[in-house]
Design a protein around this motif. Sequence first.
Motif, PDB file in Angstrom:
ATOM      1  N   ALA A  74       0.851  -1.199   0.000  1.00 20.02           N
ATOM      2  CA  ALA A  74       0.000   0.000   0.000  1.00 20.02           C
ATOM      3  C   ALA A  74       0.882   1.242   0.000  1.00 20.02           C
ATOM      4  O   ALA A  74       1.971   1.242   0.593  1.00 20.02           O
ATOM      5  N   ILE A  75       0.410   2.286  -0.673  1.00 20.72           N
ATOM      6  CA  ILE A  75       1.151   3.549  -0.729  1.00 20.72           C
ATOM      7  C   ILE A  75       0.224   4.697  -0.343  1.00 20.72           C
ATOM      8  O   ILE A  75      -0.879   4.822  -0.887  1.00 20.72           O
ATOM      9  N   VAL A  76       0.690   5.530   0.573  1.00 26.31           N
ATOM     10  CA  VAL A  76      -0.015   6.736   1.000  1.00 26.31           C
ATOM     11  C   VAL A  76       0.642   7.922   0.293  1.00 26.31           C
ATOM     12  O   VAL A  76       1.803   8.225   0.540  1.00 26.31           O
ATOM     13  N   TYR A  77      -0.100   8.580  -0.595  1.00 24.46           N
ATOM     14  CA  TYR A  77       0.440   9.715  -1.347  1.00 24.46           C
ATOM     15  C   TYR A  77       0.052  11.038  -0.677  1.00 24.46           C
ATOM     16  O   TYR A  77      -1.012  11.147  -0.060  1.00 24.46           O
ATOM     17  N   SER A  78       0.911  12.046  -0.869  1.00 23.64           N
ATOM     18  CA  SER A  78       0.685  13.343  -0.230  1.00 23.64           C
ATOM     19  C   SER A  78      -0.210  14.265  -1.037  1.00 23.64           C
ATOM     20  O   SER A  78      -0.527  15.363  -0.591  1.00 23.64           O
ATOM     21  N   ASN A  79      -0.608  13.847  -2.238  1.00 27.46           N
ATOM     22  CA  ASN A  79      -1.687  14.550  -2.952  1.00 27.46           C
ATOM     23  C   ASN A  79      -2.308  13.611  -3.987  1.00 27.46           C
ATOM     24  O   ASN A  79      -1.761  12.547  -4.295  1.00 27.46           O
ATOM     25  N   ASP A  80      -3.443  13.995  -4.500  1.00 28.96           N
ATOM     26  CA  ASP A  80      -4.166  13.134  -5.444  1.00 28.96           C
ATOM     27  C   ASP A  80      -3.450  13.013  -6.786  1.00 28.96           C
ATOM     28  O   ASP A  80      -3.516  11.964  -7.442  1.00 28.96           O
ATOM     29  N   SER A  81      -2.790  14.085  -7.213  1.00 28.83           N
ATOM     30  CA  SER A  81      -2.114  14.044  -8.515  1.00 28.83           C
ATOM     31  C   SER A  81      -1.075  12.934  -8.542  1.00 28.83           C
ATOM     32  O   SER A  81      -0.973  12.162  -9.510  1.00 28.83           O
ATOM     33  N   MET A  82      -0.287  12.853  -7.481  1.00 29.97           N
ATOM     34  CA  MET A  82       0.737  11.802  -7.420  1.00 29.97           C
ATOM     35  C   MET A  82       0.100  10.431  -7.275  1.00 29.97           C
ATOM     36  O   MET A  82       0.592   9.444  -7.828  1.00 29.97           O
ATOM     37  N   ALA A  83      -1.006  10.349  -6.526  1.00 29.04           N
ATOM     38  CA  ALA A  83      -1.689   9.064  -6.355  1.00 29.04           C
ATOM     39  C   ALA A  83      -2.213   8.535  -7.688  1.00 29.04           C
ATOM     40  O   ALA A  83      -2.082   7.345  -8.002  1.00 29.04           O
ATOM     41  N   LEU A  84      -2.801   9.426  -8.490  1.00 22.51           N
ATOM     42  CA  LEU A  84      -3.331   8.996  -9.789  1.00 22.51           C
ATOM     43  C   LEU A  84      -2.203   8.599 -10.737  1.00 22.51           C
ATOM     44  O   LEU A  84      -2.328   7.624 -11.500  1.00 22.51           O
ATOM     45  N   ALA A  85      -1.090   9.333 -10.680  1.00 22.43           N
ATOM     46  CA  ALA A  85       0.065   8.958 -11.502  1.00 22.43           C
ATOM     47  C   ALA A  85       0.611   7.611 -11.051  1.00 22.43           C
ATOM     48  O   ALA A  85       0.975   6.758 -11.872  1.00 22.43           O
ATOM     49  N   GLY A  86       0.652   7.411  -9.722  1.00 24.05           N
ATOM     50  CA  GLY A  86       1.127   6.134  -9.188  1.00 24.05           C
ATOM     51  C   GLY A  86       0.234   4.984  -9.591  1.00 24.05           C
ATOM     52  O   GLY A  86       0.710   3.874  -9.879  1.00 24.05           O
ATOM     53  N   MET A  87      -1.060   5.218  -9.641  1.00 28.73           N
ATOM     54  CA  MET A  87      -2.000   4.190 -10.067  1.00 28.73           C
ATOM     55  C   MET A  87      -1.702   3.773 -11.514  1.00 28.73           C
ATOM     56  O   MET A  87      -1.725   2.584 -11.847  1.00 28.73           O
ATOM     57  N   GLY A  88      -1.398   4.752 -12.344  1.00 26.21           N
ATOM     58  CA  GLY A  88      -1.069   4.456 -13.735  1.00 26.21           C
ATOM     59  C   GLY A  88       0.203   3.630 -13.853  1.00 26.21           C
ATOM     60  O   GLY A  88       0.272   2.679 -14.648  1.00 26.21           O
ATOM     61  N   VAL A  89       1.220   3.963 -13.051  1.00 26.93           N
ATOM     62  CA  VAL A  89       2.473   3.201 -13.071  1.00 26.93           C
ATOM     63  C   VAL A  89       2.223   1.752 -12.667  1.00 26.93           C
ATOM     64  O   VAL A  89       2.722   0.811 -13.299  1.00 26.93           O
ATOM     65  N   ALA A  90       1.432   1.572 -11.605  1.00 26.42           N
ATOM     66  CA  ALA A  90       1.142   0.213 -11.135  1.00 26.42           C
ATOM     67  C   ALA A  90       0.418  -0.596 -12.206  1.00 26.42           C
ATOM     68  O   ALA A  90       0.760  -1.765 -12.468  1.00 26.42           O
ATOM     69  N   GLN A  91      -0.557   0.012 -12.847  1.00 27.21           N
ATOM     70  CA  GLN A  91      -1.328  -0.702 -13.856  1.00 27.21           C
ATOM     71  C   GLN A  91      -0.481  -1.014 -15.090  1.00 27.21           C
ATOM     72  O   GLN A  91      -0.642  -2.069 -15.715  1.00 27.21           O
TER      73      GLN A  91
END
Length: 351
Positions: free
Chosen positions: A247-264
């Motif tokens: 699990a990853i806790v991101y400090s903003n939504d922009s990074m979280a959405l980018a991280g989701m793309g990397v994972a996928q």
Amino acid sequence: MGHAQRATIADVARRAGVSKGLVSFALNNRSGVAPETRTRILAAASELGWSPSVRGRSLSVGRAFACGLVIGRSPDVIAADPFFPAFIAGLEDAFSVSGQALVLAVATPGRHEAETYRGLAADRRVDGVILTDLRVDDPRISLVAELGLSAVTLGVPGGPSPFSSVCSDDGVGIRLAVEHLAGLGHRDIAHVAGPAELLHAARRRTAFDVAAAELGLRSTVVETDFSAADGARATATLLGAAEPPTAIVYSNDSMALAGMGVAQQRGLSVPRDLSITGFDDTEMGRHVHPSLTSVATDVRGWGAIAARTLLVAVAGGAAEHITLPDPRLVIRASTCPPLDTATSAASLEGD
């Protein structure tokens, strides 16, 4: 009155049945006006389409009737961060009804930023400023005070400050995210943090470290510049580790959405293989698939309160320190128990 003729304070006074002086007090949000009278005056002004003559008011009272917001980040980061448009909308919610103009500037932190503040203070282009992205030993506090400007800080500065502040406890939101993930069974989590020199990013990181330690979790932190691109880089680093987090806790939504793309892109399923949480609960995060679990804050409301607090300071009011309601965690589809926990549970049910 012809359509081309501008409504005046005298027109508003006649419509409301009061003196011009009382109208001036009401329209400038000064004390001494009964609530029902103020309401009647504002209604009359609205009916007549009255708007303040900023030039005339500036000349008569020696004020600019403008407030400044200097954003000390790169234009690329600002363009990709949905926090600032929402915050600016909140500022405008308050400034527009008081006849204030918002002067917006983007400057590189350091000398260029200091020159920008000096330029705004020269010739009284603004009456006050809102200081965002507070830093450790922030030099802007003393600079703005020396320039004679009123100011409001977003967050509580790390050192002495003569200015009002409006703050929200970011650490509460991060703790909620960590506790949520731990409650799902995650034991190995990571935090994609903002720049360490920014106080709110540092406070979020501290909250993450403390919560993870108290819950006995294995934790990792990767620092970024808050941009989506750097969030993607940090995610790739974490997922490429010998023991990647679940699990990853991101400090903003922009990074979280980018991280989701990397994972996928790596063939991982979110949240089955990797749970993700964001911060700020932006509209985009609610509509992606899977929808993003995120820490919710009222960014637009924060802007409006900051603007109103600054107007009080500009009018000579005493410094005040306003604490906003704690953030809350909005749980959506991007988090679930880790795969090994879910598999174990399914096996037990089968037995």
